[in-house]
Design a protein around this motif. Structure first.
Motif, PDB file in Angstrom:
ATOM      1  N   GLY A   1     -66.238 112.450 138.712  1.00  0.00           N
ATOM      2  CA  GLY A   1     -65.195 112.058 137.915  1.00  0.00           C
ATOM      3  C   GLY A   1     -63.968 111.885 138.599  1.00  0.00           C
ATOM      4  N   ALA A   2     -62.853 112.020 138.069  1.00  0.00           N
ATOM      5  CA  ALA A   2     -62.427 112.502 136.748  1.00  0.00           C
ATOM      6  C   ALA A   2     -61.951 111.557 135.775  1.00  0.00           C
ATOM      7  N   THR A   3     -61.980 111.440 134.725  1.00  0.00           N
ATOM      8  CA  THR A   3     -61.239 110.396 133.630  1.00  0.00           C
ATOM      9  C   THR A   3     -59.974 111.034 133.393  1.00  0.00           C
ATOM     10  N   TYR A   4     -59.387 109.968 133.031  1.00  0.00           N
ATOM     11  CA  TYR A   4     -57.830 110.168 132.697  1.00  0.00           C
ATOM     12  C   TYR A   4     -57.670 109.588 131.229  1.00  0.00           C
ATOM     13  N   ALA A   5     -57.119 110.785 130.390  1.00  0.00           N
ATOM     14  CA  ALA A   5     -56.889 110.140 129.036  1.00  0.00           C
ATOM     15  C   ALA A   5     -55.725 110.649 128.344  1.00  0.00           C
ATOM     16  N   ARG A   6     -54.666 110.060 128.073  1.00  0.00           N
ATOM     17  CA  ARG A   6     -53.339 110.293 127.399  1.00  0.00           C
ATOM     18  C   ARG A   6     -53.625 110.687 125.723  1.00  0.00           C
ATOM     19  N   LYS A   7     -54.709 109.983 125.303  1.00  0.00           N
ATOM     20  CA  LYS A   7     -54.837 110.224 123.806  1.00  0.00           C
ATOM     21  C   LYS A   7     -56.236 111.022 123.649  1.00  0.00           C
ATOM     22  N   PHE A   8     -56.356 112.029 123.009  1.00  0.00           N
ATOM     23  CA  PHE A   8     -57.442 112.750 122.926  1.00  0.00           C
ATOM     24  C   PHE A   8     -57.327 113.918 121.705  1.00  0.00           C
ATOM     25  N   GLU A   9     -58.392 114.214 121.055  1.00  0.00           N
ATOM     26  CA  GLU A   9     -58.373 115.041 119.822  1.00  0.00           C
ATOM     27  C   GLU A   9     -58.386 116.530 120.310  1.00  0.00           C
ATOM     28  N   ASP A  10     -58.793 116.871 121.420  1.00  0.00           N
ATOM     29  CA  ASP A  10     -58.775 118.388 121.720  1.00  0.00           C
ATOM     30  C   ASP A  10     -59.238 118.477 123.237  1.00  0.00           C
ATOM     31  N   GLU A  11     -58.957 119.611 123.658  1.00  0.00           N
ATOM     32  CA  GLU A  11     -59.556 119.966 124.853  1.00  0.00           C
ATOM     33  C   GLU A  11     -60.712 120.256 125.354  1.00  0.00           C
ATOM     34  N   GLN A  12     -61.743 120.063 124.447  1.00  0.00           N
ATOM     35  CA  GLN A  12     -63.154 120.250 124.911  1.00  0.00           C
ATOM     36  C   GLN A  12     -63.860 119.205 125.505  1.00  0.00           C
ATOM     37  N   PRO A  13     -64.761 119.199 126.103  1.00  0.00           N
ATOM     38  CA  PRO A  13     -65.655 118.095 126.840  1.00  0.00           C
ATOM     39  C   PRO A  13     -65.876 117.125 125.683  1.00  0.00           C
ATOM     40  N   SER A  14     -65.919 115.793 126.075  1.00  0.00           N
ATOM     41  CA  SER A  14     -66.240 114.794 124.826  1.00  0.00           C
ATOM     42  C   SER A  14     -67.506 113.870 125.347  1.00  0.00           C
ATOM     43  N   ALA A  15     -67.927 113.407 123.977  1.00  0.00           N
ATOM     44  CA  ALA A  15     -69.136 112.552 124.287  1.00  0.00           C
ATOM     45  C   ALA A  15     -68.953 111.252 124.976  1.00  0.00           C
ATOM     46  N   SER A  16     -67.563 110.705 124.557  1.00  0.00           N
ATOM     47  CA  SER A  16     -67.195 109.427 124.954  1.00  0.00           C
ATOM     48  C   SER A  16     -66.939 109.416 126.610  1.00  0.00           C
ATOM     49  N   ALA A  17     -66.189 110.480 127.011  1.00  0.00           N
ATOM     50  CA  ALA A  17     -66.105 110.521 128.591  1.00  0.00           C
ATOM     51  C   ALA A  17     -67.318 110.852 129.222  1.00  0.00           C
ATOM     52  N   LYS A  18     -68.427 111.751 128.576  1.00  0.00           N
ATOM     53  CA  LYS A  18     -69.836 111.580 129.404  1.00  0.00           C
ATOM     54  C   LYS A  18     -70.274 110.363 129.310  1.00  0.00           C
ATOM     55  N   SER A  19     -70.195 109.519 128.326  1.00  0.00           N
ATOM     56  CA  SER A  19     -70.929 108.159 128.659  1.00  0.00           C
ATOM     57  C   SER A  19     -70.285 107.271 129.401  1.00  0.00           C
ATOM     58  N   GLU A  20     -68.900 107.493 129.429  1.00  0.00           N
ATOM     59  CA  GLU A  20     -68.214 106.674 130.597  1.00  0.00           C
ATOM     60  C   GLU A  20     -68.512 106.762 131.908  1.00  0.00           C
ATOM     61  N   ILE A  21     -68.638 108.356 132.227  1.00  0.00           N
ATOM     62  CA  ILE A  21     -68.702 108.567 133.422  1.00  0.00           C
ATOM     63  C   ILE A  21     -70.293 108.161 133.896  1.00  0.00           C
ATOM     64  N   ILE A  22     -71.229 108.474 133.115  1.00  0.00           N
ATOM     65  CA  ILE A  22     -72.470 107.967 133.326  1.00  0.00           C
ATOM     66  C   ILE A  22     -72.860 106.574 133.368  1.00  0.00           C
ATOM     67  N   LYS A  23     -72.342 105.806 132.740  1.00  0.00           N
ATOM     68  CA  LYS A  23     -72.112 104.334 132.918  1.00  0.00           C
ATOM     69  C   LYS A  23     -71.614 103.911 134.208  1.00  0.00           C
ATOM     70  N   LYS A  24     -70.573 104.276 134.791  1.00  0.00           N
ATOM     71  CA  LYS A  24     -70.161 103.955 135.893  1.00  0.00           C
ATOM     72  C   LYS A  24     -70.830 104.668 137.114  1.00  0.00           C
ATOM     73  N   LEU A  25     -71.279 105.857 136.967  1.00  0.00           N
ATOM     74  CA  LEU A  25     -72.190 106.514 138.077  1.00  0.00           C
ATOM     75  C   LEU A  25     -73.356 105.597 138.344  1.00  0.00           C
ATOM     76  N   LYS A  26     -74.015 105.068 137.403  1.00  0.00           N
ATOM     77  CA  LYS A  26     -75.259 104.267 137.524  1.00  0.00           C
ATOM     78  C   LYS A  26     -74.709 102.866 138.139  1.00  0.00           C
ATOM     79  N   GLN A  27     -73.481 102.550 138.311  1.00  0.00           N
ATOM     80  CA  GLN A  27     -73.155 101.583 139.165  1.00  0.00           C
ATOM     81  C   GLN A  27     -72.875 101.715 140.603  1.00  0.00           C
ATOM     82  N   ILE A  28     -72.649 103.054 140.720  1.00  0.00           N
ATOM     83  CA  ILE A  28     -72.356 103.513 142.264  1.00  0.00           C
ATOM     84  C   ILE A  28     -73.569 104.104 142.775  1.00  0.00           C
ATOM     85  N   ILE A  29     -74.634 104.649 142.297  1.00  0.00           N
ATOM     86  CA  ILE A  29     -75.749 105.038 142.811  1.00  0.00           C
ATOM     87  C   ILE A  29     -77.061 104.437 142.128  1.00  0.00           C
TER      88      ILE A  29
END
Length: 348
Positions: A241-269
């Motif tokens: 990581g990490a992601t950077y988000a100024r707009k968010f609903e709560d402080e809990q881990p989000s499905a959208s961030a998980k998908s974003e990180i996985i997508k970019k990680l697959k482009q790195i490794i």
């Protein structure tokens, strides 16, 4: 009734820094901390004064780095692990930019001029890579927990949320429950939005999320910066990581961030991995990307240290000293950090 010189509210990196500075100044203190997971505990722990996107030195990075390392390396066990950061180049231009950065007086101490020509097979990299020196990882969780344990032994730590309605401001200091203090320092991070005394500071909450992955094939012994950071944790586990988000609903881990990180990680490794955990924290940031410190405009007993953003590991130790020197010895604060820069903007 307990009497101390200072009451510290919050114990992330800011609270830790004020605590250490007060110890140096031989002043008494008590910490009140909600004992939740502040952004400090979720952070990657990267000790690095270089902005690896463009190979520039961060704002006064070499100064904050020097002061911070003196503090962190004074602890036993040492929470700092030296580790180079690998920065694969996207193209030849970035490689040329790296060589130019290596010639800059401030940056060259942290950038190795010899490139890494053979990269791990698990990375999708078409070019060579630059490598940092003098960088590493700080085990923030270990450091803060060890300090909390010491404070608890000294009966100088209370694990509880701070109730602003219980705070009494008097001419000779403040009183909170059964604690009387000459001064109070708020070190609450993004939670300052709930603080009636400093809620007008333009702190912008910025949510960051990391994934913890398990990948026996990845085989990295260095931090890799390729869009996201890939940070070795040992036992084939990595923080990504990490992601950077100024707009968010709560402080809990989000499905959208998980998908974003996985997508970019697959482009790195180019190897398999398993997500074993997800972490989220909210950084306190300011528009000018500099922290804020100082005394309340009306209540001279109240102080604040906040707005570290993603550079808190570097900023915290020296800025804690600055705030205590200001409070104890009236040493002026740097104008670019002082709270007055926001008070002035509100005057007619």
């Amino acid at each position: 009734m307990k009497k101390v010189n200072y009451l510290i509210v919050g114990y992330g990196l800011a609270g830790f820094a004020v605590h250490q500075a007060l110890k140096e100044a031989k002043r008494s203190f008590h910490v009140i901390d909600a004992a939740k997971n502040p952004a400090s505990l979720v952070a990657g722990g990267l000790v690095n004064p270089i902005v690896l996107k463009k190979f520039n030195m961060s704002w006064k990075g070499e100064y904050w780095y020097e002061q911070a390392m003196q503090v962190y390396q004074s602890f036993e066990p040492n929470p700092f692990t030296p580790m180079p950061f690998l920065r694969p180049f996207k193209n030849k231009q970035e490689q040329n930019d790296w060589f130019m950065a290596c010639e800059r007086p401030k940056a060259k101490a942290f950038l190795a001029s010899e490139l890494v020509k053979i990269l791990p097979n698990s990375l999708q990299a078409e070019h060579q890579a630059g490598q940092t020196q003098g960088t590493g990882l700080l085990n923030i969780a270990q450091l803060l927990q060890n300090q909390k344990n010491e404070l608890q032994k000294q009966k100088a730590y209370t694990a509880a949320s701070f109730d602003y309605q219980q705070l009494e401001i008097r001419e000779d200091g403040v009183q909170y429950a059964d604690i009387k203090a000459d001064k109070l320092v708020f070190c609450e991070g993004a939670q300052i939005k709930n603080n009636p005394y400093f809620k007008d500071l333009p702190i912008v909450p910025n949510k960051g999320e990391y994934l913890i992955i398990h990948s026996p094939q990845l085989q990295l012994e260095q931090v890799v910066k390729a869009g996201y950071f890939i940070i070795p944790l040992g036992d084939n586990r990595y923080k990504v990581g990490a992601t950077y988000a100024r707009k968010f609903e709560d402080e809990q881990p989000s499905a959208s961030a998980k998908s974003e990180i996985i997508k970019k990680l697959k482009q790195i490794i180019n190897c398999d991995f398993e997500v074993v955990d997800q972490l989220a924290g909210v950084r306190p940031t300011l528009g000018d990307r500099k922290p804020v410190m100082g005394r309340h405009q009306e209540h001279e007993q109240l102080y604040v240290l906040n707005g570290f953003g993603s550079r808190g590991i570097l900023y915290a130790p020296e800025m804690g000293r600055m705030l205590v020197a200001y409070s104890e010895k009236q040493q002026p604060l740097p104008s670019e950090l002082a709270i007055e820069r926001f008070y002035a903007s509100r005057q007619p």
